[in-house]
Design a protein around this motif. Structure first.
Motif, PDB file in Angstrom:
ATOM      1  N   PRO A  45       3.774 -10.013  11.473  1.00  0.00           N
ATOM      2  CA  PRO A  45       3.459  -8.627  11.149  1.00  0.00           C
ATOM      3  C   PRO A  45       3.028  -8.401   9.703  1.00  0.00           C
ATOM      4  O   PRO A  45       2.416  -7.397   9.415  1.00  0.00           O
ATOM      5  CB  PRO A  45       4.761  -7.882  11.448  1.00  0.00           C
ATOM      6  CG  PRO A  45       5.827  -8.913  11.493  1.00  0.00           C
ATOM      7  CD  PRO A  45       5.169 -10.201  11.846  1.00  0.00           C
ATOM      8  N   ASN A  46       3.307  -9.308   8.778  1.00  0.00           N
ATOM      9  CA  ASN A  46       2.930  -9.122   7.378  1.00  0.00           C
ATOM     10  C   ASN A  46       1.451  -9.378   7.142  1.00  0.00           C
ATOM     11  O   ASN A  46       0.898  -8.945   6.153  1.00  0.00           O
ATOM     12  CB  ASN A  46       3.715 -10.081   6.474  1.00  0.00           C
ATOM     13  CG  ASN A  46       5.203  -9.895   6.608  1.00  0.00           C
ATOM     14  OD1 ASN A  46       5.657  -9.174   7.467  1.00  0.00           O
ATOM     15  ND2 ASN A  46       5.955 -10.532   5.757  1.00  0.00           N
ATOM     16  N   LEU A  61      -1.793   0.513   8.641  1.00  0.00           N
ATOM     17  CA  LEU A  61      -2.241  -0.025   7.354  1.00  0.00           C
ATOM     18  C   LEU A  61      -1.817   0.912   6.235  1.00  0.00           C
ATOM     19  O   LEU A  61      -1.861   2.138   6.377  1.00  0.00           O
ATOM     20  CB  LEU A  61      -3.761  -0.173   7.317  1.00  0.00           C
ATOM     21  CG  LEU A  61      -4.376  -1.197   8.251  1.00  0.00           C
ATOM     22  CD1 LEU A  61      -5.888  -1.183   8.104  1.00  0.00           C
ATOM     23  CD2 LEU A  61      -3.840  -2.576   7.979  1.00  0.00           C
ATOM     24  N   LYS A  62      -1.421   0.332   5.112  1.00  0.00           N
ATOM     25  CA  LYS A  62      -1.129   1.129   3.929  1.00  0.00           C
ATOM     26  C   LYS A  62      -2.413   1.197   3.113  1.00  0.00           C
ATOM     27  O   LYS A  62      -2.891   0.183   2.625  1.00  0.00           O
ATOM     28  CB  LYS A  62      -0.005   0.492   3.111  1.00  0.00           C
ATOM     29  CG  LYS A  62       1.326   0.520   3.810  1.00  0.00           C
ATOM     30  CD  LYS A  62       2.392  -0.109   2.947  1.00  0.00           C
ATOM     31  CE  LYS A  62       3.708  -0.165   3.694  1.00  0.00           C
ATOM     32  NZ  LYS A  62       4.740  -0.846   2.894  1.00  0.00           N
ATOM     33  N   LEU A  63      -2.954   2.403   2.998  1.00  0.00           N
ATOM     34  CA  LEU A  63      -4.233   2.588   2.319  1.00  0.00           C
ATOM     35  C   LEU A  63      -4.020   3.300   0.996  1.00  0.00           C
ATOM     36  O   LEU A  63      -3.227   4.229   0.899  1.00  0.00           O
ATOM     37  CB  LEU A  63      -5.180   3.418   3.194  1.00  0.00           C
ATOM     38  CG  LEU A  63      -5.508   2.826   4.562  1.00  0.00           C
ATOM     39  CD1 LEU A  63      -6.288   3.824   5.386  1.00  0.00           C
ATOM     40  CD2 LEU A  63      -6.295   1.547   4.411  1.00  0.00           C
ATOM     41  N   ARG A  64      -4.739   2.840  -0.021  1.00  0.00           N
ATOM     42  CA  ARG A  64      -4.710   3.475  -1.335  1.00  0.00           C
ATOM     43  C   ARG A  64      -6.127   3.988  -1.624  1.00  0.00           C
ATOM     44  O   ARG A  64      -7.063   3.198  -1.646  1.00  0.00           O
ATOM     45  CB  ARG A  64      -4.293   2.480  -2.403  1.00  0.00           C
ATOM     46  CG  ARG A  64      -4.264   3.093  -3.809  1.00  0.00           C
ATOM     47  CD  ARG A  64      -3.790   2.112  -4.850  1.00  0.00           C
ATOM     48  NE  ARG A  64      -2.401   1.747  -4.580  1.00  0.00           N
ATOM     49  CZ  ARG A  64      -1.911   0.507  -4.713  1.00  0.00           C
ATOM     50  NH1 ARG A  64      -2.697  -0.466  -5.111  1.00  0.00           N
ATOM     51  NH2 ARG A  64      -0.650   0.261  -4.463  1.00  0.00           N
ATOM     52  N   THR A 160      -8.518   0.945  -0.592  1.00  0.00           N
ATOM     53  CA  THR A 160      -8.035  -0.432  -0.597  1.00  0.00           C
ATOM     54  C   THR A 160      -6.833  -0.531   0.343  1.00  0.00           C
ATOM     55  O   THR A 160      -6.067   0.406   0.487  1.00  0.00           O
ATOM     56  CB  THR A 160      -7.638  -0.897  -2.003  1.00  0.00           C
ATOM     57  OG1 THR A 160      -6.636  -0.027  -2.521  1.00  0.00           O
ATOM     58  CG2 THR A 160      -8.833  -0.912  -2.934  1.00  0.00           C
ATOM     59  N   ILE A 161      -6.690  -1.685   0.969  1.00  0.00           N
ATOM     60  CA  ILE A 161      -5.580  -1.949   1.870  1.00  0.00           C
ATOM     61  C   ILE A 161      -4.489  -2.653   1.071  1.00  0.00           C
ATOM     62  O   ILE A 161      -4.723  -3.721   0.501  1.00  0.00           O
ATOM     63  CB  ILE A 161      -6.024  -2.786   3.080  1.00  0.00           C
ATOM     64  CG1 ILE A 161      -7.062  -2.007   3.872  1.00  0.00           C
ATOM     65  CG2 ILE A 161      -4.826  -3.160   3.939  1.00  0.00           C
ATOM     66  CD1 ILE A 161      -7.705  -2.788   5.004  1.00  0.00           C
ATOM     67  N   VAL A 162      -3.313  -2.036   1.026  1.00  0.00           N
ATOM     68  CA  VAL A 162      -2.190  -2.589   0.296  1.00  0.00           C
ATOM     69  C   VAL A 162      -1.411  -3.493   1.255  1.00  0.00           C
ATOM     70  O   VAL A 162      -0.995  -3.052   2.315  1.00  0.00           O
ATOM     71  CB  VAL A 162      -1.270  -1.460  -0.249  1.00  0.00           C
ATOM     72  CG1 VAL A 162      -0.119  -2.038  -1.030  1.00  0.00           C
ATOM     73  CG2 VAL A 162      -2.083  -0.491  -1.072  1.00  0.00           C
ATOM     74  N   GLU A 163      -1.248  -4.738   0.862  1.00  0.00           N
ATOM     75  CA  GLU A 163      -0.538  -5.672   1.740  1.00  0.00           C
ATOM     76  C   GLU A 163       0.894  -5.839   1.300  1.00  0.00           C
ATOM     77  O   GLU A 163       1.252  -5.710   0.188  1.00  0.00           O
ATOM     78  CB  GLU A 163      -1.246  -7.021   1.752  1.00  0.00           C
ATOM     79  CG  GLU A 163      -2.617  -6.888   2.369  1.00  0.00           C
ATOM     80  CD  GLU A 163      -3.314  -8.206   2.523  1.00  0.00           C
ATOM     81  OE1 GLU A 163      -2.646  -9.207   2.845  1.00  0.00           O
ATOM     82  OE2 GLU A 163      -4.519  -8.247   2.343  1.00  0.00           O
TER      83      GLU A 163
END
Length: 163
Positions: A45-46, A61-64, A160-163
């Protein structure tokens, strides 16, 4: 002489009005885009797994936010197979992009502001080297989200996608 001027003015006015009404009649109202769920499951999942086809989902997704109203264009066909700034070979059929400042390997969500369609691309190159443009997409990524297939540029939102 006065009659000729009146006839010329009337002809020009008629031409402009008829051209304007034709353009207005050809525009289609925008509709809300359909969001299709991706059926791919991540084994880990990461890790963000990108699908091979052009169906993306931004669910989970964590989006910035990075930039709104950015100008995007796409690579010319002559760059296909050439080396990019990160050392890989460029492929116009992959989901990659060039950006002036974002680090290599950064995944970004690029959304067309005209129709709401988006793609997720990976930054692999530097550019574009035109002051007014913010990002260069691969041809496939650009064509997946463009409203007009003949267009060469569009306004997009970059996140941007924050991982």
């Amino acid at each position: 002489m006065r009659n000729k001027k009146i006839i010329l003015f009337a002809t020009i006015a008629f031409t402009l009005i008829s051209g304007f009404t034709y353009v207005i009649s050809q525009t289609k109202p925008t509709t809300d885009p359909k969001i299709t769920q991706d059926t791919l499951k991540n084994a880990r999942p990461n890790i963000i797994a990108l699908p091979i086809d052009s169906v993306f989902t931004d669910k989970g997704l964590k989006l910035r936010p990075y930039k709104k109203n950015a100008h995007a264009s796409y690579y010319a066909d002559r760059f296909n197979g050439k080396r990019t700034a990160n050392g890989s070979r460029f492929n116009n059929n992959s989901y990659t992009a060039a950006h002036k400042k974002l680090p290599f390997g950064t995944r970004v969500k690029v959304t067309n502001e005209a129709n709401g369609k988006f793609v997720i691309v990976k930054i692999t190159d530097r550019g574009p080297f035109v002051k007014t443009r913010e990002i260069d997409l691969s041809k496939r990524a650009f064509m997946d989200i463009t409203k007009n297939k003949g267009a060469g540029a569009m306004k997009v939102t970059i996140e941007t996608i924050v991982e």
